[in-house]
Write a protein that holds these residues in place. Structure first.
Motif, PDB file in Angstrom:
ATOM      1  N   GLU A  41      -7.733   6.109  -9.306  1.00 60.98           N
ATOM      2  CA  GLU A  41      -8.067   5.168  -8.235  1.00 60.98           C
ATOM      3  C   GLU A  41      -8.508   4.342  -9.625  1.00 60.98           C
ATOM      4  O   GLU A  41      -9.872   4.806  -9.660  1.00 60.98           O
ATOM      5  CB  GLU A  41      -8.563   5.083  -7.244  1.00 60.98           C
ATOM      6  CG  GLU A  41      -8.807   4.481  -6.393  1.00 60.98           C
ATOM      7  CD  GLU A  41      -9.790   4.905  -4.446  1.00 60.98           C
ATOM      8  OE1 GLU A  41      -8.364   4.281  -3.862  1.00 60.98           O
ATOM      9  OE2 GLU A  41     -10.928   4.460  -5.457  1.00 60.98           O
ATOM     10  N   ASN A  61      -4.194   0.076  -3.425  1.00 60.34           N
ATOM     11  CA  ASN A  61      -5.032   0.087  -1.986  1.00 60.34           C
ATOM     12  C   ASN A  61      -5.685  -0.900  -1.044  1.00 60.34           C
ATOM     13  O   ASN A  61      -6.706  -0.052   0.047  1.00 60.34           O
ATOM     14  CB  ASN A  61      -6.322   1.217  -2.408  1.00 60.34           C
ATOM     15  CG  ASN A  61      -5.494   2.303  -3.627  1.00 60.34           C
ATOM     16  OD1 ASN A  61      -4.470   2.506  -3.584  1.00 60.34           O
ATOM     17  ND2 ASN A  61      -6.682   3.200  -3.467  1.00 60.34           N
ATOM     18  N   THR A 107      -3.566   2.691  -7.057  1.00 57.49           N
ATOM     19  CA  THR A 107      -3.406   3.672  -7.545  1.00 57.49           C
ATOM     20  C   THR A 107      -2.468   4.384  -8.656  1.00 57.49           C
ATOM     21  O   THR A 107      -1.106   3.021  -8.066  1.00 57.49           O
ATOM     22  CB  THR A 107      -3.406   4.950  -6.346  1.00 57.49           C
ATOM     23  OG1 THR A 107      -5.046   4.894  -5.739  1.00 57.49           O
ATOM     24  CG2 THR A 107      -3.391   6.518  -6.601  1.00 57.49           C
ATOM     25  N   THR A 111       0.866  -1.294  -0.384  1.00 55.61           N
ATOM     26  CA  THR A 111      -0.016  -0.081  -0.245  1.00 55.61           C
ATOM     27  C   THR A 111       0.893   0.991  -0.072  1.00 55.61           C
ATOM     28  O   THR A 111       0.376   2.637   0.094  1.00 55.61           O
ATOM     29  CB  THR A 111      -1.265   0.006   1.460  1.00 55.61           C
ATOM     30  OG1 THR A 111       0.080  -0.049   2.175  1.00 55.61           O
ATOM     31  CG2 THR A 111      -1.295  -1.003   0.857  1.00 55.61           C
ATOM     32  N   LYS A 166      -8.507  -2.459  -5.265  1.00 56.11           N
ATOM     33  CA  LYS A 166      -7.971  -1.029  -5.895  1.00 56.11           C
ATOM     34  C   LYS A 166      -6.689  -0.763  -5.893  1.00 56.11           C
ATOM     35  O   LYS A 166      -6.009  -1.641  -4.937  1.00 56.11           O
ATOM     36  CB  LYS A 166      -9.289   0.183  -4.491  1.00 56.11           C
ATOM     37  CG  LYS A 166     -10.639  -0.215  -4.465  1.00 56.11           C
ATOM     38  CD  LYS A 166     -10.539   1.362  -3.432  1.00 56.11           C
ATOM     39  CE  LYS A 166     -11.869   0.955  -3.308  1.00 56.11           C
ATOM     40  NZ  LYS A 166     -12.964   1.983  -2.152  1.00 56.11           N
ATOM     41  N   SER A 184      -0.147   6.916 -10.001  1.00 50.93           N
ATOM     42  CA  SER A 184       0.670   9.035 -10.631  1.00 50.93           C
ATOM     43  C   SER A 184       1.346   8.648 -10.868  1.00 50.93           C
ATOM     44  O   SER A 184       1.839   8.533 -11.061  1.00 50.93           O
ATOM     45  CB  SER A 184      -0.053   9.118  -8.880  1.00 50.93           C
ATOM     46  OG  SER A 184      -0.265   8.454  -7.579  1.00 50.93           O
ATOM     47  N   SER A 195      -3.619  11.957  -9.384  1.00 53.69           N
ATOM     48  CA  SER A 195      -3.589   9.868  -9.329  1.00 53.69           C
ATOM     49  C   SER A 195      -5.321   9.898  -9.256  1.00 53.69           C
ATOM     50  O   SER A 195      -5.609  10.423  -9.858  1.00 53.69           O
ATOM     51  CB  SER A 195      -3.721   9.874  -7.630  1.00 53.69           C
ATOM     52  OG  SER A 195      -2.284  10.312  -7.545  1.00 53.69           O
ATOM     53  N   GLU A 235     -10.614   0.895  -9.598  1.00 51.25           N
ATOM     54  CA  GLU A 235     -10.873  -0.221  -9.238  1.00 51.25           C
ATOM     55  C   GLU A 235     -12.487  -1.439  -9.658  1.00 51.25           C
ATOM     56  O   GLU A 235     -12.445  -0.968 -10.541  1.00 51.25           O
ATOM     57  CB  GLU A 235     -11.969   0.779  -8.157  1.00 51.25           C
ATOM     58  CG  GLU A 235     -13.289  -0.018  -7.067  1.00 51.25           C
ATOM     59  CD  GLU A 235     -14.241   0.412  -5.665  1.00 51.25           C
ATOM     60  OE1 GLU A 235     -14.246  -0.454  -5.527  1.00 51.25           O
ATOM     61  OE2 GLU A 235     -14.042   1.510  -6.112  1.00 51.25           O
TER      62      GLU A 235
END
Length: 184
Positions: A114, A156, A100, A59, A98, A102, A112, A116
């Motif tokens: 995200e 995430n 992310t 994470t 999830k 960036s 960024s 999912e």
């Protein structure tokens, strides 16, 4: 007979081929006179390609390997950053996954996104999703020093063995980053 013209020539007064390089005095035409009002012109383009798959389960954000560096020619110019990066997410069990991705300038996060996997999973044991992280960002670096842009990724969620990958897909899959310097 000598004809003297003092700042009275309009563009309609100059005939085609009337001015030749032999008739222009040294230093009479400067780049500042030519470039004045030239905002929006493309000054340089840098393109980077990266094709090594990067897998992570953390994470904590980590570099994907995609990076490009440009040295702006003026502090007032803009840098248009374009990213296309194939990505992959998977998870065993649970309701969603999830990740992310960036875009960074140096260590500063510019944007960024995200991603999912959520709907219709019903706690299946295996789920995965392949898609493309696409980004366009207009930056104002305010420098004439080398400026490096890169991408990072992170999971995430920490349960059910989450995995995110960049440049996923094997032979022929790669990420690109294009940096375009645009005159202000």
């Amino acid at each position: 007979m000598t004809l003297t013209v003092l700042n009275k020539i309009g563009t309609a007064s100059i005939l085609d081929n009337a001015i030749t390089s032999g008739k222009i005095l040294d230093n009479a035409v400067t780049s500042s006179k030519i470039v004045a009002g030239a905002g929006g012109k493309i000054l340089q383009v840098v393109n980077a390609k990266y094709d090594t798959e990067i897998t992570m389960t953390s994470t904590t954000p980590a570099d994907t390997g995609l990076t490009a560096t440009i040295t702006p020619t003026s502090t007032s110019n803009k840098i248009l950053v374009l990213v296309s990066q194939p990505i992959w997410m998977e998870r065993n069990g649970g309701e969603s996954m999830k990740g992310t991705w960036s875009l960074l300038k140096g260590s500063t996060v510019l944007t960024s996104q995200e991603m999912e996997i959520a709907s219709g999973l019903n706690n299946d044991s295996d789920r995965s999703l392949a898609l493309n992280y696409v980004e366009s960002y207009l930056d104002s670096p305010n420098t004439t020093s080398a400026t490096t842009y890169k991408t990072q990724q992170k999971c995430n969620l920490s349960s059910a063995s989450p995995i995110v990958k960049s440049q996923r897909g094997g032979s022929g899959y790669y990420s690109t980053m294009t940096l375009i310097e645009v005159a202000a």
